[in-house]
Design an enzyme around this catalytic site. Sequence first.
Site, short mmCIF file in Angstrom:
data_model
loop_
_atom_site.label_atom_id
_atom_site.label_comp_id
_atom_site.label_asym_id
_atom_site.label_seq_id
_atom_site.Cartn_x
_atom_site.Cartn_y
_atom_site.Cartn_z
N CYS A 159 0.84 -1.19 0.00
CA CYS A 159 0.00 0.00 0.00
C CYS A 159 0.88 1.25 0.00
O CYS A 159 2.08 1.17 0.21
CB CYS A 159 -0.93 0.02 1.21
SG CYS A 159 -0.06 -0.08 2.78
N THR A 160 0.25 2.38 -0.25
CA THR A 160 0.95 3.66 -0.31
C THR A 160 0.31 4.63 0.68
O THR A 160 -0.91 4.72 0.77
CB THR A 160 0.90 4.24 -1.73
OG1 THR A 160 1.55 3.35 -2.62
CG2 THR A 160 1.59 5.60 -1.78
N THR A 161 1.15 5.32 1.42
CA THR A 161 0.70 6.35 2.35
C THR A 161 1.25 7.69 1.90
O THR A 161 2.44 7.79 1.56
CB THR A 161 1.19 6.04 3.78
OG1 THR A 161 0.61 4.82 4.22
CG2 THR A 161 0.78 7.17 4.74
N SER A 178 5.67 4.12 -0.30
CA SER A 178 5.01 2.90 -0.77
C SER A 178 5.60 1.70 -0.04
O SER A 178 6.79 1.39 -0.19
CB SER A 178 5.19 2.74 -2.29
OG SER A 178 4.48 3.74 -2.97
#
Length: 230
Positions: A159-161, A178
């Site tokens: 996931c990407t923050t 990521s």
Amino acid sequence: GDVFRLPQLADTLEAMAREGWQRFYRHELGRAMIEQFGPEQGGMITAEDLDNYQVIFREPLTLNYGDVRVLTNPPPAAGGPMIALMLRLLSHCELASHDPFGTDHARLLCHAMAVADEARNEDLEQALGSSFQRWADVFVARLDDAKLTPAKTTQERPCTTHISVLDRHGNAASVTFSFGEGNAHVIGNSGIVMNNLMGEEDLFPKGFSAAPTGERLNTMMAPTLLLADD
């Protein structure tokens, strides 16, 4: 309480600001990329690729949401149209009346995200235009569901923050991280980690080799501005 520092990246950004990013890109970064990831090393990046790349300036996709004007990135990127579709779906839900940490708030956001993700597989411009009512009906129907549908996988997905910070002086900074989707290769001593966009399964479910040569990627990135009170 630990402090995380990236001194090499800081030096690179300062050099770009001092020398101009184009010169730094063409000489320092470009040379390092070809030396590390060029055909002689079994990679696919060539000097011709870097020379031929052109930045395209596009008019932003704009819409109103409440009392603010939203400007986001237009097609062929998917991220901006998906945000626009989600905001249009949520504009009739009185989202601000729900506890931002409550179940109803989460249900509204999740259903809007799910509908936008499905629309991405079709034509997002149509979803924003002539077929918007169909997607609105799908969204409303899902609001009647008692539960959110869990993901159909037991594996942890990468996931990407993204975090954006603005201070009272008008300074802005952003960081994207990521987790599980980077490729762990750093360009020379620049501190810049190479992207792994071609390896993202949601963009290329059939593998990166199925991507048409010379076409721009249908990315999920969505730089967005909200304009209020001038």
